[in-house]
Enzyme design. Structure first.
Site, PDB file in Angstrom:
ATOM      1  N   SER A   1      38.121  34.668  28.975  1.00  0.00           N
ATOM      2  CA  SER A   1      37.385  36.037  29.632  1.00  0.00           C
ATOM      3  C   SER A   1      38.384  36.969  29.798  1.00  0.00           C
ATOM      4  O   SER A   1      37.832  38.222  29.915  1.00  0.00           O
ATOM      5  CB  SER A   1      36.592  35.666  30.828  1.00  0.00           C
ATOM      6  OG  SER A   1      37.315  35.239  31.837  1.00  0.00           O
TER       7      SER A   1
ATOM      8  N   THR B   1      35.414  32.195  33.482  1.00  0.00           N
ATOM      9  CA  THR B   1      35.241  32.283  34.764  1.00  0.00           C
ATOM     10  C   THR B   1      36.086  33.456  35.373  1.00  0.00           C
ATOM     11  O   THR B   1      35.555  33.938  36.396  1.00  0.00           O
ATOM     12  CB  THR B   1      35.287  31.077  35.651  1.00  0.00           C
ATOM     13  OG1 THR B   1      36.684  30.620  35.558  1.00  0.00           O
ATOM     14  CG2 THR B   1      34.628  29.770  35.536  1.00  0.00           C
ATOM     15  N   ASP B   2      37.242  33.724  34.680  1.00  0.00           N
ATOM     16  CA  ASP B   2      38.158  34.851  35.298  1.00  0.00           C
ATOM     17  C   ASP B   2      37.359  36.059  35.627  1.00  0.00           C
ATOM     18  O   ASP B   2      37.427  36.846  36.619  1.00  0.00           O
ATOM     19  CB  ASP B   2      39.131  34.968  34.613  1.00  0.00           C
ATOM     20  CG  ASP B   2      40.307  33.588  34.476  1.00  0.00           C
ATOM     21  OD1 ASP B   2      39.921  32.847  35.623  1.00  0.00           O
ATOM     22  OD2 ASP B   2      41.301  33.588  33.756  1.00  0.00           O
TER      23      ASP B   2
ATOM     24  N   THR C   1      36.892  28.724  29.381  1.00  0.00           N
ATOM     25  CA  THR C   1      37.295  27.079  29.540  1.00  0.00           C
ATOM     26  C   THR C   1      36.397  26.221  28.986  1.00  0.00           C
ATOM     27  O   THR C   1      36.609  25.101  28.667  1.00  0.00           O
ATOM     28  CB  THR C   1      37.868  26.748  30.824  1.00  0.00           C
ATOM     29  OG1 THR C   1      38.762  27.549  31.405  1.00  0.00           O
ATOM     30  CG2 THR C   1      38.125  25.522  31.414  1.00  0.00           C
TER      31      THR C   1
HETATM   32  N1  ASP Z   1      41.080  31.581  32.089  1.00  0.00           N
HETATM   33  C1  ASP Z   1      39.622  30.942  31.825  1.00  0.00           C
HETATM   34  C2  ASP Z   1      38.669  32.264  31.390  1.00  0.00           C
HETATM   35  O1  ASP Z   1      38.359  32.908  32.201  1.00  0.00           O
HETATM   36  C3  ASP Z   1      39.219  30.314  32.875  1.00  0.00           C
HETATM   37  C4  ASP Z   1      37.773  29.977  32.928  1.00  0.00           C
HETATM   38  O2  ASP Z   1      36.976  29.942  32.019  1.00  0.00           O
HETATM   39  O3  ASP Z   1      37.221  29.270  33.857  1.00  0.00           O
HETATM   40  O4  ASP Z   1      38.348  32.212  30.155  1.00  0.00           O
END
Ligand code: ASP
Length: 335
Positions: free
Chosen positions: A56, A89-90, A12
């Site tokens: 991710s 973050t995932d 993100t």
């Molecule tokens: N869906 C995103 C990812 O993990 C969430 C994020 O980056 O916060 O790529």
């Protein structure tokens, strides 16, 4: 001024809202990311390497393993003080823990991301990058293992987990807390994570499955994995490591087929312990050679088993690799 390499992988933090698809998509380059953080110029000499730009959820353990090798190569450069990785973050905690186990460098390696995209009013990417760079140049971050830096908190890779689906204050280390905090002028680290472990292997075995237990579950998934056969299985059991009787039966079938089975807890904190001996308890499964995951969450136990299988397929050796924990006695030896 200290020299830091920022390796961008996507997530993100590198996404913008797209009118056509109606959602966030990868759209921010590494250079764009750095440009959004003007304060970096007064903090460190920053070089950006665009490694990938993917969500991710698209990152595989093999990609994490290659990233780890790349990080070690970069960190070996004499002029580099530390490394920052931007990541979705995932699955950030899985990459952080895999790198924590495999990296040879003692230099600070900080992973960060964002919960809001670059087109959002409250984009948290720039602040998180600055905090991660501040941590990467901090002397007290040396030898601390991989650190996860978001929302100004510094967490140990082994302990941290994503606790909220959308909030910016999502990363936490349940029961232990962050090891430090990033102020406007500096990163302050107030404790050490004492359980630093390394698994040095040239290969990783990705064919490891994670199964979460729920009330009344049967052995069906275990039968499938035995037929496959899977290279390893991690079970997120109830409480301190207990499963429904039918799941125990499934685990025994897999063990008979020689598949290593690691028991973690679905409670995300605390150790699995053979406290009970009733049918399905952790204690009742010891005789078939299940391995206790100690305090690791299921997703981290899976990462560890993938690396451990790269070293050995021997169940006793694997058990030893999972047995590492810091006790009062081992602390006495350290201090
Ligand atoms: N869906 C995103 C990812 O993990 C969430 C994020 O980056 O916060 O790529």
């Amino acid at each position: 001024m200290k020299h830091v390499i920022v390796i961008t992988t996507g997530g993100t933090i590198a996404m913008k809202y797209d009118k056509v698809t109606g959602g966030l998509i990868p759209a921010v380059s590494g250079a764009d990311l750095l440009e959004a953080v003007p304060a970096l110029k007064n903090t460190a000499k920053v070089e950006v390497v665009e490694y990938s730009n993917v969500p991710s959820g698209h990152i595989t353990p093999e990609m994490m393993f290659s990233l780890g090798k790349f990080v070690d190569e970069k960190a070996a450069q004499a002029d580099i003080a530390g490394i920052v990785i931007t990541h979705g973050t995932d699955t950030l905690e899985e990459t952080a823990y895999l790198l924590d186990l495999m990296l040879k460098t003692c230099k600070p390696v900080c992973i960060t991301g964002a919960m809001r995209g670059a087109t959002d009013m409250s984009w948290d990417g720039p602040g998180n990058i600055l905090a991660a760079v501040q941590t990467a140049i901090s002397e007290s971050a040396i030898g601390q293992g991989v650190l996860v830096v978001l929302n100004n908190q510094i967490h140990a890779a082994r302990e941290v987990t994503k606790t909220h689906a959308v909030d910016t204050d999502t990363f936490a280390s349940p029961w232990w807390g962050p090891i430090g905090y990033v102020y406007a002028d500096a990163a302050v680290i107030r404790r050490h994570s004492l359980c630093l472990e390394k698994i040095c292997t040239e290969t990783l075995v990705p064919d490891v499955y994670l199964i979460k237990c729920a009330a009344g579950m049967d052995e069906y998934l275990f039968e499938c994995l035995r037929k496959k056969p899977a290279a390893g299985i991690v079970v997120e059991a109830f409480g301190c490591g207990n499963v429904p009787p039918a799941v125990k039966h499934g685990i025994e079938l897999c063990r008979k087929a020689g598949i290593p089975v690691v028991i973690a807890s679905r409670t995300y904190a605390g150790r699995v312990v053979p406290a009970y001996s009733y049918e399905g308890s952790a204690g009742s499964m010891l005789s078939c050679g299940v391995i206790m995951a100690n305090e690791l969450t299921g997703q981290k136990a899976r990462i560890k088993l993938m690396l451990a299988l790269g070293l050995t397929k021997d169940n006793q050796e694997l058990t030893k690799l999972f047995a590492c924990h810091t006790t009062a006695e081992s602390l006495t030896k350290v201090f």
